[in-house]
Design a protein around this motif. Structure first.
Motif, PDB file in Angstrom:
ATOM      1  N   TYR A  18      28.489  20.687  -7.393  1.00 24.06           N
ATOM      2  CA  TYR A  18      28.710  20.059  -6.092  1.00 24.06           C
ATOM      3  C   TYR A  18      28.225  18.611  -6.099  1.00 24.06           C
ATOM      4  O   TYR A  18      28.841  17.745  -5.484  1.00 24.06           O
ATOM      5  N   CYS A  19      27.119  18.368  -6.794  1.00 19.81           N
ATOM      6  CA  CYS A  19      26.595  17.002  -6.831  1.00 19.81           C
ATOM      7  C   CYS A  19      27.598  16.064  -7.477  1.00 19.81           C
ATOM      8  O   CYS A  19      27.849  14.956  -6.990  1.00 19.81           O
ATOM      9  N   CYS A  28      18.608  24.869 -10.773  1.00 23.33           N
ATOM     10  CA  CYS A  28      19.973  24.340 -10.743  1.00 23.33           C
ATOM     11  C   CYS A  28      20.963  25.452 -11.051  1.00 23.33           C
ATOM     12  O   CYS A  28      20.753  26.240 -11.965  1.00 23.33           O
ATOM     13  N   CYS A  34      23.355  19.713  -2.493  1.00 23.61           N
ATOM     14  CA  CYS A  34      22.795  20.626  -3.497  1.00 23.61           C
ATOM     15  C   CYS A  34      22.349  21.933  -2.841  1.00 23.61           C
ATOM     16  O   CYS A  34      21.477  21.925  -1.979  1.00 23.61           O
ATOM     17  N   CYS A  64      26.486  24.252 -10.331  1.00 27.21           N
ATOM     18  CA  CYS A  64      27.652  24.480  -9.499  1.00 27.21           C
ATOM     19  C   CYS A  64      28.576  23.276  -9.504  1.00 27.21           C
ATOM     20  O   CYS A  64      29.766  23.399  -9.252  1.00 27.21           O
ATOM     21  N   CYS A 102      24.343  13.764  -3.105  1.00 21.15           N
ATOM     22  CA  CYS A 102      24.091  14.889  -4.008  1.00 21.15           C
ATOM     23  C   CYS A 102      22.910  15.700  -3.526  1.00 21.15           C
ATOM     24  O   CYS A 102      22.920  16.936  -3.553  1.00 21.15           O
ATOM     25  N   GLU A 103      21.905  15.028  -3.019  1.00 20.05           N
ATOM     26  CA  GLU A 103      20.741  15.726  -2.491  1.00 20.05           C
ATOM     27  C   GLU A 103      21.135  16.584  -1.304  1.00 20.05           C
ATOM     28  O   GLU A 103      20.642  17.697  -1.125  1.00 20.05           O
ATOM     29  N   HIS A 121      18.588  22.899  -3.526  1.00 13.82           N
ATOM     30  CA  HIS A 121      17.572  21.897  -3.188  1.00 13.82           C
ATOM     31  C   HIS A 121      16.801  21.469  -4.419  1.00 13.82           C
ATOM     32  O   HIS A 121      15.584  21.409  -4.420  1.00 13.82           O
ATOM     33  N   CYS A 122      17.521  21.233  -5.517  1.00 15.15           N
ATOM     34  CA  CYS A 122      16.818  20.876  -6.735  1.00 15.15           C
ATOM     35  C   CYS A 122      16.908  19.388  -7.022  1.00 15.15           C
ATOM     36  O   CYS A 122      16.352  18.933  -8.014  1.00 15.15           O
ATOM     37  N   LEU A 123      17.603  18.647  -6.199  1.00 15.94           N
ATOM     38  CA  LEU A 123      17.710  17.206  -6.421  1.00 15.94           C
ATOM     39  C   LEU A 123      16.876  16.458  -5.389  1.00 15.94           C
ATOM     40  O   LEU A 123      16.809  16.859  -4.219  1.00 15.94           O
ATOM     41  N   LEU A 125      15.438  15.841 -10.903  1.00 17.33           N
ATOM     42  CA  LEU A 125      16.229  17.082 -10.966  1.00 17.33           C
ATOM     43  C   LEU A 125      15.305  18.195 -11.433  1.00 17.33           C
ATOM     44  O   LEU A 125      14.726  18.112 -12.518  1.00 17.33           O
TER      45      LEU A 125
END
Lengths: 196, 343
Positions: free
Chosen positions: A103-104, A98, A67, A101, A63-64, A70-72, A93
């Motif tokens: 995607y994570c 965020c 993202c 989206c 998830c990182e 780059h919020c994770l 988080l």
């Protein structure tokens, strides 16, 4: 004498007069809300096992990686010197960037990160926008019943070319009877030469 | 004349001043609510029950805001502009009768401050002075939008004053009087059939367009067209002076509506004799608000007309109709007089 369009003017008056007795379309937001759609996405939360209370996250860090904002941040600790076993240490988080989206949630191999229905996230400080592991798990526990109820609907999926609906969307076979697609012939466009 | 006469006049002045100011703010609320509903919105609904205190909140906000004066403006003209607009309008209310006479035993109270014989003339004269306040405000602001707004306002108001004055001549000839109370009494017969809107319908259309142009309501809001001129002549005004301009605009609309009700809708007269148990002042207010409703309704519906259309409408449509109306009424009265028939 100039022409005055009387009939359309009276038609317009009828429209506004009818509107006067129609209920307003406004939704008074904080008090009234539209019913939420199953596909709506809020902020990502972390699910945990209901029996043990442990987080489902295996600290893979996918998830990182995906993202876009780059919020994770996923901090993992190798257990006992064995680099193949990763223990989740911290999960941060920063919801202020965020995008919701998803995607994570799509990248997560164990359905630990899911998109919740939480959208009211206003706060008086940017610090309020940063969630740690415990907070995300608590939000995930609250979201769990809703997640189970709307599981299939919120799945984030690309059109599948093997099914009928996916073919209609994406891989519509070319109708050959229409003949070849006409394309405009390229035209030479004068380009301004770069003078050095 | 009794000794208490000056006190009664003073009390009337105070009541009319407060009533007109209050009505102006009620009209703002009414305007915003009706416009909102016609556009499928809600209108103000946050301040007070159903947003009733919204106008009050706006007034307080405007009064406590900083009153800025642009650096390169003509300070004297900038300051007297709003006053020149609002004073004639409030003065003109002095000749407007709001109801039929009230009698308390032997004493008869006229609900009009000054029951003068030339009431209509005074209204027309004073309201035509309002254009000076508009022109001064726009000119003194030293702002291109303000100046264009005031230029448009002056041209529009002066043009429409011509047809406005022309349209009331028919009514004056029929009523044989310029006294607004006498004009109302001239329409009294028990039903609405003798109201001058029936006999003078073209004149009413001209008058109605004229009052919308005079008070700059859409579709005649060219002096303050938001999409073109930001706010027109009061673009540089803020705080209390802007508040005065707004009050003046709404009071002017109220004044014109009162005059229209008196001239064409029989003032305080009930439409049917059977309804005469309702007091006259209630009829007057009801008719005023029906007209205000119509003005807002028209403004919510029709788009702003172009400047050349504005002038064409006035000089090529309303002026010929007004002149024809004038001659028709004059000929009608002459023929009726020669035949010995009352009109």
């Amino acid at each position: 004498m100039a022409k005055v369009p009387v009939a359309p003017m009276i038609d317009g008056l009828k429209v506004t007069f009818d509107n006067l007795f129609r209920p307003p379309t406004t939704i008074q937001f904080p008090e009234e809300r539209r019913p939420e759609q199953a596909r709506e996405r809020g902020m990502p939360v972390l699910r945990s096992f209901p029996d043990t209370g442990e987080c489902r996250c295996v600290a893979c860090g996918l998830c990182e990686v995906v993202c876009p904002g780059h919020c994770l941040e996923v901090h993992a600790q190798p257990e006992g010197g064995d680099r193949r076993v990763r223990i989740l240490e911290a999960y941060i988080l920063d919801a202020s960037h965020c995008l919701f989206c998803g995607y994570c949630a799509a990248a997560c191999p164990v359905e630990a990160v899911v998109m919740s229905d939480i959208q009211d996230m206003a706060g008086f400080s940017r610090r309020n926008m940063i969630f740690d592991l415990q907070q995300l798990m608590e939000l995930g526990r609250r979201f769990e019943p809703t997640y189970q109820a709307t599981k299939g609907a919120v799945e984030f999926r690309l059109p599948d070319p093997d099914t009928e609906s996916g073919r209609l969307l994406e891989n519509k076979p070319l109708d050959l009877s229409e003949g070849p697609v006409e394309r405009p012939t390229p035209v030479a466009v004068p380009v301004r030469s770069k003078s050095v | 004349m009794e000794w208490y006469y000056p006190f009664i006049v003073l009390a009337k002045v105070v009541i009319v001043l407060i009533g007109v100011s209050l009505a102006a703010y009620i009209n703002v609320y009414f305007f915003r609510k009706e416009l909102g509903r016609m556009q499928s919105r809600m209108g103000p609904n946050r301040v007070g029950p159903e947003g009733l205190l919204q106008s009050l909140a706006d007034a307080v906000k405007m009064l406590i805001k900083e009153d800025t004066i642009p650096a390169d403006s003509d300070r004297l003209l900038f300051k007297i502009g709003p006053a020149l607009l609002i004073i004639p309008i409030f003065v003109a209310f002095a000749v407007v009768p709001f109801s039929n006479d009230w009698s308390f035993g032997q004493t008869v109270l006229h609900p009009v401050i000054s029951n003068t014989n030339v009431g209509l003339l005074i209204v027309l004269a004073l309201t035509s002075m309002g254009v000076y306040g508009v022109v001064m405000g726009g000119w003194a602001s030293n702002n291109k939008y303000g100046m264009m707004g005031s230029l448009r306002a002056s041209a529009q108001m002066i043009s429409y004053e011509v047809t406005l004055g022309l349209s009331v001549i028919g009514v004056v000839m029929l009523a044989h009087s310029l006294n607004l109370g006498d004009i109302v009494e001239g329409q009294a017969s028990g039903t609405f059939a003798t109201w001058y809107i029936v006999r003078q319908f073209p004149a009413f259309i001209i008058f109605f367009a004229g009052i919308m142009a005079e008070s700059a309501r859409p579709p005649f809001d060219l002096p303050e067209a938001e999409s073109e001129l930001v706010a027109g002549y009061h673009v540089e005004y803020s705080g209390a002076r802007f508040f005065i301009y707004q009050t003046a605009e709404w009071s002017a609309m109220l004044l014109w509506v009162c005059v229209a009700v008196i001239l064409f809708f029989g003032g305080w007269l009930p439409p049917f004799g059977a309804l005469s148990f309702i007091p006259g002042w209630l009829w007057f207010i009801a008719k005023c608000y029906a007209l205000i409703f119509t003005i807002i309704w028209v403004g919510a519906t029709w788009p702003r007309i172009r400047y050349d259309e504005l002038m064409t409408l006035n000089w090529k449509v309303f002026l010929p109709i007004g002149i024809a109306n004038f001659f028709i009424v004059a000929a009608w009265k002459t023929i009726a007089a020669s035949l010995g028939v009352g009109v």
